[in-house]
Each structure stands twice: as C-alpha cells, then as structure tokens.
Design a protein around this motif. Sequence first.
Motif, PDB file in Angstrom:
ATOM      1  N   SER A 112       1.970  -6.244  -1.036  1.00 27.91           N
ATOM      2  CA  SER A 112       1.476  -7.883  -0.342  1.00 27.91           C
ATOM      3  C   SER A 112      -0.398  -7.263  -0.409  1.00 27.91           C
ATOM      4  CB  SER A 112       1.822  -7.690   1.479  1.00 27.91           C
ATOM      5  OG  SER A 112       1.722  -6.662   2.148  1.00 27.91           O
ATOM      6  N   GLU A 113      -0.908  -5.962  -0.880  1.00 27.06           N
ATOM      7  CA  GLU A 113      -2.550  -5.751  -1.277  1.00 27.06           C
ATOM      8  C   GLU A 113      -2.217  -5.084  -2.365  1.00 27.06           C
ATOM      9  OE1 GLU A 113      -4.830  -4.400   2.293  1.00 27.06           O
ATOM     10  OE2 GLU A 113      -4.454  -5.512   3.442  1.00 27.06           O
ATOM     11  N   VAL A 167      -1.046 -18.362   0.457  1.00 28.51           N
ATOM     12  CA  VAL A 167      -3.006 -17.726   0.794  1.00 28.51           C
ATOM     13  C   VAL A 167      -2.453 -16.611   2.416  1.00 28.51           C
ATOM     14  CG1 VAL A 167      -5.069 -18.115   1.597  1.00 28.51           C
ATOM     15  CG2 VAL A 167      -3.878 -19.364   0.150  1.00 28.51           C
ATOM     16  N   ARG A 168      -2.431 -15.360   2.291  1.00 26.32           N
ATOM     17  CA  ARG A 168      -2.467 -14.635   3.032  1.00 26.32           C
ATOM     18  C   ARG A 168      -3.627 -14.599   4.669  1.00 26.32           C
ATOM     19  NH1 ARG A 168      -2.323  -8.142   3.516  1.00 26.32           N
ATOM     20  NH2 ARG A 168      -1.958  -7.519   5.670  1.00 26.32           N
ATOM     21  N   ILE A 169      -4.292 -15.477   4.985  1.00 31.44           N
ATOM     22  CA  ILE A 169      -5.104 -15.586   6.304  1.00 31.44           C
ATOM     23  C   ILE A 169      -5.355 -13.763   6.920  1.00 31.44           C
ATOM     24  CG2 ILE A 169      -6.550 -16.095   8.096  1.00 31.44           C
ATOM     25  CD1 ILE A 169      -4.727 -19.122   7.004  1.00 31.44           C
ATOM     26  N   HIS A 170      -6.386 -12.988   6.669  1.00 25.47           N
ATOM     27  CA  HIS A 170      -6.106 -11.566   7.378  1.00 25.47           C
ATOM     28  C   HIS A 170      -6.407 -11.657   8.417  1.00 25.47           C
ATOM     29  CE1 HIS A 170      -5.377  -8.264   6.649  1.00 25.47           C
ATOM     30  NE2 HIS A 170      -7.033  -7.730   6.797  1.00 25.47           N
ATOM     31  N   ILE A 171      -5.157 -11.158   9.754  1.00 26.93           N
ATOM     32  CA  ILE A 171      -6.397 -11.380  11.094  1.00 26.93           C
ATOM     33  C   ILE A 171      -7.407 -11.942  11.642  1.00 26.93           C
ATOM     34  CG2 ILE A 171      -4.830  -8.873  11.433  1.00 26.93           C
ATOM     35  CD1 ILE A 171      -6.920  -7.061  10.872  1.00 26.93           C
ATOM     36  N   ALA A 172      -6.919 -13.086  11.397  1.00 29.87           N
ATOM     37  CA  ALA A 172      -8.419 -13.816  11.919  1.00 29.87           C
ATOM     38  C   ALA A 172      -8.019 -14.991  12.549  1.00 29.87           C
ATOM     39  CB  ALA A 172      -9.397 -14.485  11.152  1.00 29.87           C
ATOM     40  N   GLY A 173      -8.284 -15.374  13.531  1.00 24.87           N
ATOM     41  CA  GLY A 173      -8.793 -16.418  14.172  1.00 24.87           C
ATOM     42  C   GLY A 173      -9.243 -17.323  13.739  1.00 24.87           C
ATOM     43  N   VAL A 177       0.199 -10.337  -2.793  1.00 25.33           N
ATOM     44  CA  VAL A 177      -0.987 -11.230  -2.771  1.00 25.33           C
ATOM     45  C   VAL A 177      -2.707 -10.298  -3.020  1.00 25.33           C
ATOM     46  CG1 VAL A 177      -2.675 -10.987  -0.343  1.00 25.33           C
ATOM     47  CG2 VAL A 177      -0.038 -11.584  -0.840  1.00 25.33           C
ATOM     48  N   TYR A 178      -2.930 -10.649  -4.050  1.00 26.58           N
ATOM     49  CA  TYR A 178      -4.592 -10.526  -4.681  1.00 26.58           C
ATOM     50  C   TYR A 178      -4.877  -9.984  -3.504  1.00 26.58           C
ATOM     51  CZ  TYR A 178      -8.345  -9.026  -7.109  1.00 26.58           C
ATOM     52  OH  TYR A 178      -9.153  -7.913  -7.572  1.00 26.58           O
ATOM     53  N   THR A 179      -5.632  -8.858  -3.078  1.00 25.63           N
ATOM     54  CA  THR A 179      -7.379  -8.492  -2.649  1.00 25.63           C
ATOM     55  C   THR A 179      -8.351  -8.847  -2.878  1.00 25.63           C
ATOM     56  OG1 THR A 179      -6.338  -7.013  -1.500  1.00 25.63           O
ATOM     57  CG2 THR A 179      -7.975  -7.333  -1.128  1.00 25.63           C
ATOM     58  N   GLN A 180      -9.173  -9.604  -3.020  1.00 31.45           N
ATOM     59  CA  GLN A 180      -9.007 -10.568  -2.185  1.00 31.45           C
ATOM     60  C   GLN A 180      -9.550 -11.937  -2.638  1.00 31.45           C
ATOM     61  OE1 GLN A 180     -11.000 -10.065   1.484  1.00 31.45           O
ATOM     62  NE2 GLN A 180     -12.554  -8.768   0.000  1.00 31.45           N
ATOM     63  N   ALA A 181     -10.280 -13.042  -1.964  1.00 33.48           N
ATOM     64  CA  ALA A 181     -10.043 -14.578  -2.111  1.00 33.48           C
ATOM     65  C   ALA A 181     -12.316 -14.625  -2.693  1.00 33.48           C
ATOM     66  CB  ALA A 181     -10.013 -15.585  -1.448  1.00 33.48           C
ATOM     67  N   THR A 182     -12.860 -13.906  -1.253  1.00 32.48           N
ATOM     68  CA  THR A 182     -14.117 -13.714  -1.286  1.00 32.48           C
ATOM     69  C   THR A 182     -14.489 -12.983  -1.142  1.00 32.48           C
ATOM     70  OG1 THR A 182     -14.533 -14.533   0.731  1.00 32.48           O
ATOM     71  CG2 THR A 182     -14.487 -16.446  -0.660  1.00 32.48           C
ATOM     72  N   ASN A 183     -15.957 -13.059  -1.909  1.00 32.90           N
ATOM     73  CA  ASN A 183     -16.654 -11.591  -0.628  1.00 32.90           C
ATOM     74  C   ASN A 183     -17.276 -11.735   0.864  1.00 32.90           C
ATOM     75  OD1 ASN A 183     -17.010 -10.560  -3.657  1.00 32.90           O
ATOM     76  ND2 ASN A 183     -19.191 -10.964  -3.770  1.00 32.90           N
TER      77      ASN A 183
END
Length: 619
Positions: A535-536, A368-374, A574-580
């Motif tokens: 990666s996307e 899972v690529r956690i996208h630029i988020a804390g 890395v498929y984009t993305q998991a949720t809306n």
Amino acid sequence: MQNHTNYGSSKSREANVEDLTFQDDLPRAVLRPNEYVLLDGEWKFAVDPNDRGITESWYVRHDFSQTAQWPGSVEQHLAASQQDVASWTDKIVVWYEREFELSQEALAEHDTDSILQLTFGACGYETRVWLNGHLLSTIEGEQVHMGEYTSFSYELEVLRPVNKLTVRVTSSMDADIPRGKQESHVYKRGGIWYQTFTGAVRSIWLERVERNRLRSRVGVVSIIEDNLVRFTLTTRIHDPGQYKIKLSVFGAESGKYDRLVAEDEFPLVLVAGQKAQRLVLDMPDALLWSPETPNQYRLVAQLIDEKGDISEIETKFGLRKFEARGSRLYLNNLPVYLDGILYQPGNASYDQIKKHLLAMKELGCNLVRIHIAGVDPRIYKLADKIGILLWVEVPSPHQSTKKSRENHRAELMRMLALIGTHPSVVIWSLYNEDWGAQDIAVNVDTRQYIIDMYHFMQIAYPQFIVVDNDGWQHISFEGRLKSDLLTAHLYTPDLNHWKWMLDELTAGNLNSVAAFPLVVGDPFFYRKQVPLIVSEWGGFGFENYGGPVDDSARASQIGLFKKELRKRSFSGDVYTQATNIEDERNGLIDFETGELTVPAGLLTSSPDPDQEINRNDRH
C-alpha cells in the motif's frame, strides 16, 4: 434574504466535471431544492493571544481592527494580518465576525414552518458560534463543536433585520486530536510532516430548511444479488407525529436523470429530535457502478407530514459490491487488481484537486488512496462520476492515549455520517503506520479499541473493506487478522532488493520486510487467506527513499518495479505519490497544472494469468 453576490440554488448549482469554476457549489453530496447564501468573503478578524475574548465578551462587543477572507486557514490569516506564524507553537485563538441582512419577507417566513440553517463546510479544531450575542448549539447539541474536517449546522432562532455572526476558532498542536500529517508537539514540521492548515477552511452558508425534514446525509448499501438498495436516512423533527417517507429513484436518459425506475413509501411515527432510519428499495435490473462503467442513479427522498407538507433531499448513488474473498479482491463479483496511487491534497483548491484526480485516472490508476486527510467532500462526488475507487483514512492523532482514542472515534463517526453515500469509497484505514497507536504491540487497550472499531465497521458499514493499521503491525487475535487486508509499506530504490522483499512477503515471512513486523498480538500465519497489498512503495525522488529524480529515469524504474509486483500474488499496490508536497518531492503530477510528468498509463497493469482465467470462467 437580501440580494447577495454569493446567492444561488444548491440543487441547480451541482458542478459539472468539465466546469473549472466551483465557487458556488456547496461542499456536500446531498442537495436540497432550495436557495442558499454563501457567507464566504471578507470577515472582520482578530487574534486573541491571551485567550481573553470569552471573559471580555467579544461576542457582544469588540473592535475587530483587521479583516480575513473566509474560507482560509488560520495560518493564511495570521500571515495576511502580519502576525508571526512562527509564534504559534502551542495554541492559537482567533475570532471572526460579520453581519447579514434579512428582508421583512424573510423574517415573516421564519415564523412559519421553516428555519434558517447555518452550515460550516468545515472549521476548527474547536469552534464556538454566537448569533446576535447568543451562544448557539449545533443540531447535535454541541455548544463547542470539535473537529475540523466535516460539516456541522446550527438552526438560527433569534433573528433581526440585521444579524451579527461571531465565530471563535481554536487550533493547537495537541497530539491527542486527529491531525493527519499536520505538525504537532510530537511530530515537528519537515520531511513527511507538514505545516498546520486549520481554522475556517471551507465555505459557510445560510439556507432555509423545513422544521421537520430529512437531513443532508444518506447512507447507501447495495447487495447486488438481491436487487435491493438499503438507504439510511436521518430525520430532524420538531413536531412529533405521523409522517411518511417517499423514495423515488431515477435513471439517466441523455444525462437528465429523469426516468423513474423505482418508488416506494414508508409510514413512520416520528418523535422530536434526530433519528436514523434504514429503508429498503427494490431495483430490479439495475446497472452496476464500477470504474469502467460509473453508472449512477438519482435518489429523491421526501418526508411528508399529515398536512401534505414536504421536505425533500436528493443525491446521486451507485450500486456496487466490493469484497475480499481469500487472497483476492472482487468488485461486483469480478476479480479486480488495485492500481493505486497515494494522494495528499494538502491545501489544494478544489479546482486543483479536480485536475489531480483526472490526471491520476490518466496515469492508469483505478484507485486513489487519500492519505490521512480531511478533504473537500466534492472529491468523492467527482470520483463517483468519473469512475475511480477511493481508499480513505481517519486523520490520525499523534500519540496513543485514552483521549486520543476518544477523539479518533468521534472523527470516524463524523466522517462516516457524511461519506456513506459514495460508491467510489471502498476502503477505510483506521490508523496508518501506528501513528496515534504507537504502543499497538504492547498495549492491550490500544489493540482492543482498534478491534472494537473494526468489528463495528463490519456490522454497521458492510459496504466498506477496513484496514486496522496500514503498513505494518496489523492486529491478530486468536490467529485471526483484525483487518480485511494485509498491507505493507515497502521502500527501496534497488530492484534486486525489491524482488527479495516481494518474495519474502508472498512467502509469508512477515517480520523481515517492513520497518516493523507486519502482525502483532497473537501469532498469525499467512497462507494467502487474506488479500496482500503493497500500500506504499516507490517514492522515487524523495531524498529519504532514494531512487531516480529525473522524470524519464523515474518512469523507467516505476515500470520495472510494477512488473515485479504483477509477477506475484498481490491484490494491489499504491505508488507513492501523486504530487509533490512540501519536502516530499516525489510526485508524478504537476501540483499547479495537473499535467503528467511521466507517460500516461504508467501505473496501469495488465491482469495476471490467474485473474484472466477467473474472469473468463465467469462468461
């Protein structure tokens, strides 16, 4: 401390994967065998539109006429107090205040060898805290804490039977601060840019800690060939002297983690202040961690003074080795293909995050690529436990300046201090699509900063693979890529164009496939000397990316696109993305329920022939 509805034990309250309620579980990886009091709940609240609170000494006396629920974002609190959220276009200052009581017993205990510690799970971007009207400094010595994604703590000294905490939080649209995909002066909300979500966003708690102790941060590096585990511990000392650190590692028997497998002691002379120390422990015949077998051990670390007084912390950890060799990625010396998905948790609760992560594993993802988020640090603990690899990223600033680079480095250091425990975290991105580094192709200072951080990560954190600038415009210096991976973001809804893009990329034609050239700086000639990852890709359903919006058609197209990836010499995708999320309507998982909208296993891919041969050769 007095009885409190949010009272608990941080050691005994570590959450189960099966639990659906995590209200009392602290957002941290390292636990203490002590009790804590959550200060979550209703606080007094006030907006400071003219930023007069400090000059008017609101921390001494002020009529807070409104209330707000902590944790919660500034945006939620403004809305609840009927303030105009849209009026916040530059900077917002808000204040919070509440009281907490201490029993006579607790006050007496404070005069011994313990200290009451106040910890913010996350708050910011700029936070000031007063106790009974006295401005506090963090353990790191900051009167103003900068950053909004990681925890920070205060040692409380001026205590009374009834104590008043006052907190001032400033958020802004400043493009120089790390903000990920939250809107700024540069990127306004809409499309792939989201509403800000800042302020008092994570729990706050009180706990009693020892004057001389181990801090709740542990770095772990395992080199599986020598059966050694390298732990980096941080000491906090008020009384210099002779100490020893005792490390005990326990393996799981029936899930109890009470079988002692390794132990050692290390004598140290410690001075006042804070200091990191690496210690090495021998662990022969240790079981390795992987998504298929997420074996974990329990570390108990004790700091013991000359009188025999003990400060103790504990954490789970795993032994694993993740590396790039030539064009392949290897986990524990076995080739691995990354079946990944992009994840943007936004303002999801931890309960929702848990459902999302379990659903991503059900989709067949091993990454899972956690996208630029804390994010809530419990996501890393959960990934460790269920067995999923994580790709994490520093929330990016939105413009390239000397100040933005200073802020970026500070955010990276804060994140590294708290995420180094987890075997699930394997890849770090410094930047994404040159957000915050828009001049990367022409500014030597920008490139040099990224090169320096890449080299730092290689030396200080060898357990991670590092990407300089994900998606395109990777840096080449003297023909050497300053990234462990060559990554590309490729979007097209057309299958034939997709095949062409993949062929161009694997052939080494790096200027024709992505939005920008894949490499900047000195010439770089791709000859399969580095792993290649898309990666996307996909994004089917988001209007800017095109493609099917019907779930059945989306699933069919994903299968076709995935098949073409596996025909070629890629190391992952890395498929984009998991949720809306907001305007991006391209998710495969229902945000609220965690239910899949496409078939389970859709993103699983069978190994290609070369990988299968390599795997068989090792047995």
